[in-house]
Structure formats: structure tokens, C-alpha cells
Write an enzyme that holds these catalytic residues in place. Structure first.
Site, PDB file in Angstrom:
ATOM      1  N   ASP A 255       5.990  21.808 -26.532  1.00  0.00           N
ATOM      2  CA  ASP A 255       5.983  20.454 -25.968  1.00  0.00           C
ATOM      3  C   ASP A 255       7.062  20.413 -24.888  1.00  0.00           C
ATOM      4  O   ASP A 255       7.692  21.428 -24.597  1.00  0.00           O
ATOM      5  CB  ASP A 255       6.284  19.403 -27.063  1.00  0.00           C
ATOM      6  CG  ASP A 255       5.720  18.027 -26.690  1.00  0.00           C
ATOM      7  OD1 ASP A 255       5.967  17.583 -25.549  1.00  0.00           O
ATOM      8  OD2 ASP A 255       5.025  17.408 -27.512  1.00  0.00           O
TER       9      ASP A 255
ATOM     10  N   SER B 187      12.793   6.167 -14.159  1.00  0.00           N
ATOM     11  CA  SER B 187      11.671   6.908 -14.724  1.00  0.00           C
ATOM     12  C   SER B 187      11.572   8.305 -14.114  1.00  0.00           C
ATOM     13  O   SER B 187      11.436   9.303 -14.829  1.00  0.00           O
ATOM     14  CB  SER B 187      10.378   6.126 -14.486  1.00  0.00           C
ATOM     15  OG  SER B 187       9.268   6.939 -14.692  1.00  0.00           O
ATOM     16  N   SER B 188      11.666   8.383 -12.779  1.00  0.00           N
ATOM     17  CA  SER B 188      11.544   9.689 -12.113  1.00  0.00           C
ATOM     18  C   SER B 188      12.670  10.629 -12.499  1.00  0.00           C
ATOM     19  O   SER B 188      12.449  11.820 -12.709  1.00  0.00           O
ATOM     20  CB  SER B 188      11.579   9.522 -10.599  1.00  0.00           C
ATOM     21  OG  SER B 188      10.467   8.838 -10.164  1.00  0.00           O
TER      22      SER B 188
ATOM     23  N   TYR C  67       8.740  15.933   0.420  1.00  0.00           N
ATOM     24  CA  TYR C  67       8.511  17.248  -0.188  1.00  0.00           C
ATOM     25  C   TYR C  67       8.306  17.139  -1.684  1.00  0.00           C
ATOM     26  O   TYR C  67       7.621  17.966  -2.290  1.00  0.00           O
ATOM     27  CB  TYR C  67       9.634  18.221   0.177  1.00  0.00           C
ATOM     28  CG  TYR C  67       9.599  18.515   1.658  1.00  0.00           C
ATOM     29  CD1 TYR C  67       8.563  19.280   2.178  1.00  0.00           C
ATOM     30  CD2 TYR C  67      10.509  17.955   2.529  1.00  0.00           C
ATOM     31  CE1 TYR C  67       8.459  19.496   3.528  1.00  0.00           C
ATOM     32  CE2 TYR C  67      10.411  18.164   3.884  1.00  0.00           C
ATOM     33  CZ  TYR C  67       9.387  18.941   4.381  1.00  0.00           C
ATOM     34  OH  TYR C  67       9.280  19.130   5.722  1.00  0.00           O
TER      35      TYR C  67
ATOM     36  N   THR D 156       6.741  27.047   5.696  1.00  0.00           N
ATOM     37  CA  THR D 156       5.424  26.457   5.467  1.00  0.00           C
ATOM     38  C   THR D 156       4.336  27.389   6.000  1.00  0.00           C
ATOM     39  O   THR D 156       3.292  27.576   5.365  1.00  0.00           O
ATOM     40  CB  THR D 156       5.327  25.072   6.145  1.00  0.00           C
ATOM     41  OG1 THR D 156       6.496  24.337   5.815  1.00  0.00           O
ATOM     42  CG2 THR D 156       4.111  24.316   5.668  1.00  0.00           C
TER      43      THR D 156
ATOM     44  N   ARG E 191       1.840   0.864  15.097  1.00  0.00           N
ATOM     45  CA  ARG E 191       1.478   0.753  13.684  1.00  0.00           C
ATOM     46  C   ARG E 191       1.942  -0.595  13.132  1.00  0.00           C
ATOM     47  O   ARG E 191       2.690  -1.312  13.785  1.00  0.00           O
ATOM     48  CB  ARG E 191       2.076   1.902  12.880  1.00  0.00           C
ATOM     49  CG  ARG E 191       3.587   1.948  12.914  1.00  0.00           C
ATOM     50  CD  ARG E 191       4.140   3.228  12.326  1.00  0.00           C
ATOM     51  NE  ARG E 191       4.063   3.239  10.871  1.00  0.00           N
ATOM     52  CZ  ARG E 191       4.917   3.909  10.081  1.00  0.00           C
ATOM     53  NH1 ARG E 191       5.913   4.605  10.614  1.00  0.00           N
ATOM     54  NH2 ARG E 191       4.791   3.882   8.785  1.00  0.00           N
TER      55      ARG E 191
ATOM     56  N   HIS F 151      13.341  11.964   3.337  1.00  0.00           N
ATOM     57  CA  HIS F 151      12.728  13.221   3.727  1.00  0.00           C
ATOM     58  C   HIS F 151      12.508  14.164   2.558  1.00  0.00           C
ATOM     59  O   HIS F 151      11.400  14.664   2.380  1.00  0.00           O
ATOM     60  CB  HIS F 151      13.395  13.902   4.918  1.00  0.00           C
ATOM     61  CG  HIS F 151      12.397  14.824   5.551  1.00  0.00           C
ATOM     62  ND1 HIS F 151      11.388  14.359   6.345  1.00  0.00           N
ATOM     63  CD2 HIS F 151      12.152  16.139   5.371  1.00  0.00           C
ATOM     64  CE1 HIS F 151      10.581  15.359   6.654  1.00  0.00           C
ATOM     65  NE2 HIS F 151      11.021  16.453   6.080  1.00  0.00           N
TER      66      HIS F 151
ATOM     67  N   SER G 225      -1.764  26.968  -5.238  1.00  0.00           N
ATOM     68  CA  SER G 225      -1.445  28.378  -5.479  1.00  0.00           C
ATOM     69  C   SER G 225      -1.994  28.875  -6.814  1.00  0.00           C
ATOM     70  O   SER G 225      -2.081  30.074  -7.039  1.00  0.00           O
ATOM     71  CB  SER G 225       0.071  28.593  -5.446  1.00  0.00           C
ATOM     72  OG  SER G 225       0.584  28.166  -4.223  1.00  0.00           O
TER      73      SER G 225
ATOM     74  N   TRP H 104       7.118   0.081   3.967  1.00  0.00           N
ATOM     75  CA  TRP H 104       7.574   0.775   2.744  1.00  0.00           C
ATOM     76  C   TRP H 104       8.950   1.375   2.925  1.00  0.00           C
ATOM     77  O   TRP H 104       9.628   1.679   1.954  1.00  0.00           O
ATOM     78  CB  TRP H 104       6.561   1.849   2.318  1.00  0.00           C
ATOM     79  CG  TRP H 104       6.761   3.182   2.984  1.00  0.00           C
ATOM     80  CD1 TRP H 104       6.271   3.565   4.182  1.00  0.00           C
ATOM     81  CD2 TRP H 104       7.505   4.302   2.473  1.00  0.00           C
ATOM     82  NE1 TRP H 104       6.666   4.854   4.465  1.00  0.00           N
ATOM     83  CE2 TRP H 104       7.411   5.325   3.432  1.00  0.00           C
ATOM     84  CE3 TRP H 104       8.226   4.546   1.299  1.00  0.00           C
ATOM     85  CZ2 TRP H 104       8.028   6.569   3.272  1.00  0.00           C
ATOM     86  CZ3 TRP H 104       8.840   5.786   1.149  1.00  0.00           C
ATOM     87  CH2 TRP H 104       8.731   6.775   2.123  1.00  0.00           C
TER      88      TRP H 104
ATOM     89  N   GLU I 134      11.952  13.212  -0.292  1.00  0.00           N
ATOM     90  CA  GLU I 134      10.866  12.544  -1.010  1.00  0.00           C
ATOM     91  C   GLU I 134       9.497  13.041  -0.547  1.00  0.00           C
ATOM     92  O   GLU I 134       8.593  13.223  -1.360  1.00  0.00           O
ATOM     93  CB  GLU I 134      10.980  11.022  -0.816  1.00  0.00           C
ATOM     94  CG  GLU I 134       9.759  10.204  -1.241  1.00  0.00           C
ATOM     95  CD  GLU I 134       9.516  10.181  -2.740  1.00  0.00           C
ATOM     96  OE1 GLU I 134      10.438  10.505  -3.505  1.00  0.00           O
ATOM     97  OE2 GLU I 134       8.380   9.861  -3.131  1.00  0.00           O
TER      98      GLU I 134
ATOM     99  N   LYS J  64       3.604  30.095   3.614  1.00  0.00           N
ATOM    100  CA  LYS J  64       2.724  29.683   2.515  1.00  0.00           C
ATOM    101  C   LYS J  64       1.266  29.665   2.968  1.00  0.00           C
ATOM    102  O   LYS J  64       0.386  30.189   2.284  1.00  0.00           O
ATOM    103  CB  LYS J  64       3.126  28.301   1.983  1.00  0.00           C
ATOM    104  CG  LYS J  64       4.542  28.279   1.434  1.00  0.00           C
ATOM    105  CD  LYS J  64       4.831  27.051   0.621  1.00  0.00           C
ATOM    106  CE  LYS J  64       4.141  27.096  -0.710  1.00  0.00           C
ATOM    107  NZ  LYS J  64       4.708  28.061  -1.635  1.00  0.00           N
TER     108      LYS J  64
ATOM    109  N   HIS K 153      15.257  13.120  12.047  1.00  0.00           N
ATOM    110  CA  HIS K 153      14.092  13.180  12.935  1.00  0.00           C
ATOM    111  C   HIS K 153      13.200  11.948  12.756  1.00  0.00           C
ATOM    112  O   HIS K 153      12.297  11.728  13.546  1.00  0.00           O
ATOM    113  CB  HIS K 153      13.305  14.482  12.750  1.00  0.00           C
ATOM    114  CG  HIS K 153      12.621  14.631  11.430  1.00  0.00           C
ATOM    115  ND1 HIS K 153      12.439  15.844  10.822  1.00  0.00           N
ATOM    116  CD2 HIS K 153      12.055  13.732  10.595  1.00  0.00           C
ATOM    117  CE1 HIS K 153      11.795  15.676   9.681  1.00  0.00           C
ATOM    118  NE2 HIS K 153      11.549  14.409   9.523  1.00  0.00           N
ATOM    119  N   HIS K 154      13.464  11.143  11.719  1.00  0.00           N
ATOM    120  CA  HIS K 154      12.742   9.884  11.572  1.00  0.00           C
ATOM    121  C   HIS K 154      13.343   8.795  12.455  1.00  0.00           C
ATOM    122  O   HIS K 154      12.797   7.703  12.534  1.00  0.00           O
ATOM    123  CB  HIS K 154      12.778   9.411  10.116  1.00  0.00           C
ATOM    124  CG  HIS K 154      12.075  10.336   9.179  1.00  0.00           C
ATOM    125  ND1 HIS K 154      10.736  10.241   8.907  1.00  0.00           N
ATOM    126  CD2 HIS K 154      12.520  11.399   8.463  1.00  0.00           C
ATOM    127  CE1 HIS K 154      10.384  11.189   8.053  1.00  0.00           C
ATOM    128  NE2 HIS K 154      11.447  11.908   7.780  1.00  0.00           N
TER     129      HIS K 154
ATOM    130  N   HIS L 108       0.846  -1.202   0.000  1.00  0.00           N
ATOM    131  CA  HIS L 108       0.000   0.000   0.000  1.00  0.00           C
ATOM    132  C   HIS L 108       0.877   1.246   0.000  1.00  0.00           C
ATOM    133  O   HIS L 108       0.682   2.161  -0.803  1.00  0.00           O
ATOM    134  CB  HIS L 108      -0.932  -0.019   1.215  1.00  0.00           C
ATOM    135  CG  HIS L 108      -1.585   1.300   1.502  1.00  0.00           C
ATOM    136  ND1 HIS L 108      -2.618   1.804   0.741  1.00  0.00           N
ATOM    137  CD2 HIS L 108      -1.355   2.234   2.456  1.00  0.00           C
ATOM    138  CE1 HIS L 108      -2.993   2.981   1.216  1.00  0.00           C
ATOM    139  NE2 HIS L 108      -2.236   3.269   2.259  1.00  0.00           N
TER     140      HIS L 108
END
Lengths: 183, 532
Positions: B112, B176-177, B264, B335, B457, B260, B275, B148, B262, B338, B309-310, B83
Site C-alpha cells: 500500500d 492536500s497536494s 512540470y 525535452t 486573451r 513554472h 514511457s 487563474w 507547477e 525524451k 519568462h512569463h 476554468h
């Protein structure tokens, strides 16, 4: 060949991506290892024997060093220290043995990985002789007493009077085989 | 078009501007058209959204009651892992790449993308990558079951044999990315219409430019970390194996150095979409455009110095805990800028609440809740309590579901008339919004409470005292899941027909994309527009 601006952008971006891939292997990994050694992070001790420097034994302090022996998951050897703790003065050599026995009928290779707590004491616990410096091959049913000699540094921070030196024993037989196969 | 912009650019390209695309399946296989590729990305990501969603339904069904009812714990672990992987790499990221493909050329007045053939390739890698990933579920030993984040040694020493296929699938997604990101950078930096200076670009383009840089910086790190796993598993190296002199904690450092930024990558384009939409339905220009650009750039920079921090609980020195705690809190500043700017844009505006605006306003409110729970988690001593509980699950679902996914819905509802030439069913789309809004909050809000009360979890069973809140979460989850089929229906109905959409269906909207007819012709801006 004349490069148009778009090609320059593409080349720069591609080079960045390749450089970042290389960064993982050749910067992050060595940097992490250096950081661990410098700071004693994760209680990782120096993997090489300590060269003794002549210094007076500091009899004003007595440090308790405790020993732990743990088997990693899947490791079936008997593994224990001959004594569970020693009391030493800083600068004095403490020696003991770790008993190890391979109860299986197969030839196996073990590797003990040391770790010191508290972390900040890691750099002050020296090993002049340790079975952890090399891997330990044992034939089936073979047993052995493996020597360990330690010295607590005179510069050990004053508030620390008890250290724990913990060994985890890993079965690296399969990893050794893979390594041989990969060569 | 004014006279001075025509000229040397107006050459071979518009000789076939009048004819449409070729017919049949090969159109989609061989296409190099940014609109075709954008559509394929959107459909692919929606298919993955439904697949990942189906797995979430399995998870919520098992957690409906305490005890083991439906699936075995081993399979449950595969469901949580897949998932996460499918939603992150298959649903959210390709959806934003799809929006980028469709909208960036039209927003900057380019004909294009800069590299159309590579664009085709970066899309067509994805179905193969995900087919490979999903096929692991049917292999002996099952699919990935280590979460994950695939922490070593769970993903190396104790992993199922299919892990090698998982690693190759991640490699393909990374390729790909990276190609997609290079394409976006090359397009934005080189194909802007004359007069379209960087500080005139729509914010969606800005956020994507910065996201693309994040992608080329960290996707290779992900590729590196899975390569190290591959070597540990098959070639006897010991990057993450303490027995050979490595360190499992190293895995977490490298992974989160990728991980991290990722997060963002998944949220910055969402900021961009919102926006665009909030000014259009507030009938006011975006408040603080320049500060928005700098805020996005600051967030991107800070994302590289907060990874640990993870891993507050793995045992890092006190100075490390303090540094990463304060650096993480610092992200709240840009943040906050924004969020303040979005609110200030709406303040005293002539607001109307068409569906895109509903999703955008919900984004601002709910993403802020997710941001606040993130601030709670950033406090290192408190994190020792929250770590690995449902509070973390609640936090990241609040920033990803009403954050990234609501922004994608908002973007689709905003630009769908431009893509299809038809207006969608406004009534049904509002039903979709309210059902999603209620379902999503029912699902994830109670998770805060069970998390604070200590429910861990990634478990298929739980203590009895968590039963009521879990049942509420499951009901909300089913509601949210079923509602997405309504979204599929709305989009198909809109593609098939509907009231004719004008070139600019939203009176308050601004931007070059609204200057071309609806549906957007197969080729747009073959001669660059005049940008004032």
C-alpha cells in the site's frame, strides 16, 4: 524512540515544505527589495533622504529632469508639480514644489511613490528632501505645497541627459485604518 | 513467490488479505486502501474535468460570434478564471495523484502507500476545497474574476469580496497536494520490494518521485503568495501595494516561482505514463532509460530558474531578459532527449495501435507542437508581440490537453482492464480517441493564427477579422466537450461488465502490475515479490 527509515523520509519532506513556506516571507521578499535597491529595478528610488557630499558642480553637462504627477485609481486629490521640468548641472541642487489639495470633506492620508526612468539612472538621482519619504495626512479641503530637492549625481552615465521622475499618489487611508485595527 | 522473499514480512497483514472491502458508503469515507483512494481521485478529477469543461463551453459559446450574446463580461471573466483553476488544480493534478495511488504500490511491489491514513485525508480535503471554490460563484460580487494567475492588485485591491474564500480553497488544495507528495516520496523511497533498485523502477514511478519533490518545493510557495494576499486584503500589510512600499511585480515573481515548476508537475507524470505505454505497444524496451531519468531530473531543476519568462514585458533589465530567454531555451534539450527516445523506441518496433498507444503517439506529436510554440514564446523580443494573445492560449492548451490530458486518457485505457477486470469497448474507445484528436486540434490550432494576428486573451468580444477562426475553434470545442461524455460511458460500461481481462491484457507490457490478477485484488503484494 527509534525512527525507522520511512519516518526519517517523512520528517525531511515535511521540513522541506515548511522551510519553503518560510522562504517566501523571509528570503524572497527581502531579496527582491535588496535587488531592486541595488539594481534600480522598476525605477525604485532610495526611500531615505540623501546625505549630501561636498563635490564640485559639473558645469560641462546639463541634465533635464522632468516631473510627472499621477493619481492612482480611486485617488481624488489634486496633485501637480510647480514646474514640469528643470535643467540642472550634476551636483547642483534643484528645488521645486508639488501642489496637493484634498477636495473631499474627509480627512485622508496620501502616499506618493517615486519612480525614475530610465532604470539605469535610478541610482544617480538623489533626493535630499522629498514629500515621498513620509505619508501625507490632509484634512478635508486642505491644500499644501510640498517641497522637493534633488541632486543629479556627477557619475551619471554619459549617454543620459534627460531623466523623468514620476510620482504616483496613493490613497492609503483605508490601509492605515486596517493596520491600526490589526494591531 | 520464491522462498527467500517470504519470511519476516509475511505476518499479520495477510490475515485479512482474503476478504474484500467493507460494504456501503463508509467504505469510501474511511478507506485507507490505495486502490480505493486512487479510484476516488480519478472519479473526482473526472467530475472536475466535466465542470471545468462546462465552463469552457460557456467561453466557447460566447466567443462563437463577435459581440456579446450570452453572458456579461464580468461573468465571462469568472468563467475563464474558474476554468483555469479547476482544470489545473481539480482535474489534471488529482488525476495524476489517482494514477500514482493506484499504480505506484503495484509497480514497486509495495502492499500500500506508506501513509494510508494521511492518504485518505489528502483526498477528502479536495471535495471541500472545491466546494468552497465553486461556491464563490454564487456569492455577492461573484467568484474570482482575475484570471487563474490572480495577479495583484487585481486580486487584492480590485477583487470581489469572495477572494478570501478563494484563498482558503487554495490553502486546502495546497495542503492536500503536499500531503500526497510526502506520501509518494515515503512510499517510493521506503517500500520498494527487495531487488527493486532505483534504476530498475518503471519510469512512471521515477517521474512521480521527481514530481513529488517539485510539489513539496513549490506548493508552500503558492500557499505563501496567497497568504500575502490575505494579509494585504485584511491586515493592512503592503506586500503588493506600492502605496505602502510594496510592489505588484513582486507578486508575479513569487507566483511564477511556483507557477513554472507547477506546469512540470502537470506534465512530468504524463511523460511517465507515455514511457510505460510506448514500449508496451512497440514490443521493445524503452530506448535510453537512464537518459530518460536524467532528462526528467534536468527538466525539474531547470524549472526553478526560468520563471521570469512569463513576465518579459513587466520591465526587467536586459541581462534578465537574456538570462531567462536562454535558460528557457535550454529546457528544449532534455525535452528533446525524451521525444527522441520515444521515437527511437517506436523505430523498427512491432507496433500495434490499441487505444492507449493511439493516445500516446498523439501525445508525442502534439506535445511537440506545444513545445515548439513554447520555444517561439521563449524568444524575449518576439514575446513582446505574443504576450497576452491567443498564441499563448494555443501554446499552453497544446501542452496541457494533448499533453497532460491525453496521457491521462492513455493511462486509463492502459490500466482500466487491471482496475476493473474487464476489457473496455475497443471500438468506442477509438471513436473517443479520434473525436478528441480532431476536436482538440480544431479548437486550439486556429488560436495560433488569431493570436499571431493580435487577438488578446481573456476577452468576451473580439474584432470582426477573428470571427471565422473563432467559430471553427468553438465548433471544435463543442465536439471535444461532447466526446468526453462518451468517455464516461465507456468507463461505466467497462466497470459494469465486458469481456474478462487477463492478468496481462497487453502482450508487450512489462512490470509488476501485470503479475497480479485482473481485477487487482483488494490487497496486493502483502508479501513482496521477487524482483530480478
Amino acid at each position: 524512540m527509534q525512527l525507522n527509515p520511512a519516518h526519517k523520509t517523512i520528517i525531511k519532506a515535511t521540513a522541506t515544505a515548511v522551510a519553503m513556506f518560510a522562504f517566501v516571507f523571509w528570503v524572497m521578499v527581502p531579496l527582491y527589495n535588496v535587488l531592486c535597491q541595488v539594481t534600480g529595478l522598476n525605477g525604485k528610488t532610495d526611500p531615505n533622504p540623501y546625505k549630501t557630499v561636498p563635490a564640485a558642480v559639473d558645469t560641462s553637462r546639463t541634465i533635464t529632469v522632468q516631473f510627472l504627477a499621477t493619481n492612482n485609481k480611486g485617488m481624488n486629490w489634486d496633485f501637480k508639480p510647480s514646474v514640469h521640468q528643470v535643467k540642472v548641472h550634476p551636483g547642483e541642487v534643484g528645488s521645486l514644489n508639488f501642489y496637493v489639495r484634498n477636495p473631499s470633506g474627509k480627512n485622508m492620508v496620501g502616499q506618493a511613490i517615486p519612480s525614475v526612468t530610465p532604470f539605469e539612472a535610478t541610482d544617480y538621482l538623489h533626493k535630499t528632501e522629498c514629500f515621498c519619504f513620509t505619508s501625507q495626512p490632509l484634512e478635508g479641503h486642505e491644500e499644501k505645497d510640498m517641497p522637493l530637492k534633488i541632486i543629479v549625481d556627477q557619475d551619471l552615465p554619459k549617454h543620459i541627459n534627460k531623466l523623468t521622475l514620476s510620482y504616483t499618489l496613493f490613497d492609503i487611508t483605508e490601509m492605515n485604518n486596517k493596520r491600526t485595527a490589526a494591531r | 513467490m520464491t522462498d527467500q522473499t517470504i519470511g519476516h514480512v509475511n505476518d499479520h497483514d495477510d490475515s485479512h488479505a482474503d476478504h474484500g472491502p467493507p460494504k456501503g458508503l463508509m467504505r469510501w469515507v474511511l478507506t485507507t486502501n490505495h486502490k480505493d483512494i486512487g479510484s476516488m481521485y480519478m472519479w473526482f478529477s473526472f467530475a472536475m474535468f466535466l465542470l471545468g469543461g462546462a465552463m469552457a463551453m460557456v467561453i466557447r459559446a460566447e466567443l462563437f460570434q463577435p459581440g456579446l450574446q450570452l453572458v456579461q463580461p464580468e461573468f465571462f471573466n469568472q468563467m475563464t478564471t474558474m476554468h483555469g483553476l479547476i482544470m489545473v488544480f481539480g482535474a489534471v493534478m488529482p488525476a495524476f495523484v489517482g494514477l500514482a495511488n493506484w499504480m505506484i504500490p503495484m509497480m514497486i511491489g509495495a502492499p500500500d502507500m506508506a501513509l494510508p491514513r494521511m492518504n485518505n485525508w489528502s483526498f477528502w480535503i479536495l471535495p471541500f476545497a472545491f466546494a468552497l471554490l465553486v461556491s464563490t460563484l454564487f456569492m455577492e460580487g461573484g467568484g474570482p474574476n482575475f484570471g487563474w494567475t490572480f495577479y495583484a492588485p487585481l486580486s487584492t485591491d480590485y477583487a470581489p469580496p469572495s477572494t478570501t474564500f478563494f484563498i482558503f480553497a487554495v490553502h486546502m488544495m495546497g495542503v492536500s497536494s503536499i500531503m500526497g507528495a510526502i506520501n509518494v516520496i515515503a512510499t517510493i523511497l521506503n517500500l520498494r520490494a527487495p531487488g527493486m533498485t532505483l534504476m530498475k523502477m518503471p519510469l512512471f514511478v521515477w517521474t512521480w518521485l521527481i514530481t513529488a519533490y517539485l510539489l513539496i518545493a513549490v506548493m508552500p510557495v503558492l500557499a505563501g503568495v496567497v497568504t500575502m494576499m490575505l494579509m494585504d486584503i485584511h491586515f493592512g500589510t503592503a506586500f503588493f501595494n506600492a502605496g505602502g512600499g510594496g510592489d505588484p511585480v513582486l507578486f508575479q515573481h513569487v507566483f511564477w516561482f511556483f507557477g513554472h515548476p507547477e506546469v512540470y508537475i502537470m506534465i512530468l507524470p504524463a511523460f511517465g505514463v507515455v514511457s510505460q505505454i510506448i514500449p508496451a505497444f512497440s514490443r521493445k524496451p524503452l530506448f535510453g532509460y537512464t537518459s530518460m531519468v536524467y532528462a526528467v531530473a534536468s527538466i525539474a531543476f531547470l524549472s526553478f530558474i526560468v520563471w521570469a519568462h512569463h513576465m518579459f514585458t513587466v520591465g526587467i533589465p536586459l541581462v534578465g531578459e537574456v538570462f531567462f530567454m536562454y535558460a528557457t531555451m535550454l529546457i528544449a534539450v532534455p525535452t528533446g532527449v525524451k521525444v527522441f527516445n520515444w521515437v527511437a523506441t517506436m523505430f523498427r518496433g512491432a507496433l500495434t495501435f490499441e487505444t492507449p498507444m493511439l493516445f500516446a503517439v498523439a501525445f508525442v506529436v502534439l506535445f511537440t507542437i506545444g513545445g515548439f510554440s513554447g520555444l517561439m514564446l521563449s524568444i524575449a523580443p518576439a514575446d513582446f508581440q505574443y504576450h497576452d494573445t491567443y498564441f499563448v492560449v494555443a501554446h499552453f492548451h497544446y501542452v496541457l490537453v494533448p499533453g497532460a490530458i491525453f496521457a491521462i486518457f492513455a493511462g486509463v485505457y492502459y490500466w482500466l482492464p487491471k482496475w476493473t477486470g474487464h476489457m473496455y469497448d475497443a471500438g468506442l474507445s477509438k471513436v473517443h480517441f479520434w473525436m478528441s484528436f480532431i476536436g482538440m486540434n480544431l479548437t486550439f490550432f486556429p488560436m495560433h493564427f488569431v493570436g499571431l494576428a493580435g487577438m488578446p486573451r481573456r476577452i468576451p468580444d473580439y474584432a470582426l477579422q477573428f470571427a471565422d477562426f473563432n467559430m471553427i475553434a468553438s465548433i471544435g470545442g463543442f465536439m471535444f466537450g461532447v466526446t468526453q461524455l462518451l468517455f464516461l460511458f465507456i468507463v461505466i460500461k467497462c466497470v459494469k461488465g465486458g469481456p474478462k481481462a487477463e492478468a496481462k491484457p497487453w502482450e508487450g507490457a512489462h512490470g509488476l502490475e501485470w503479475m497480479v490478477p485482473s481485477p487487482a485484488p483488494y490487497h496486493t503484494f502483502t508479501t513482496p515479490p521477487d524482483v530480478k
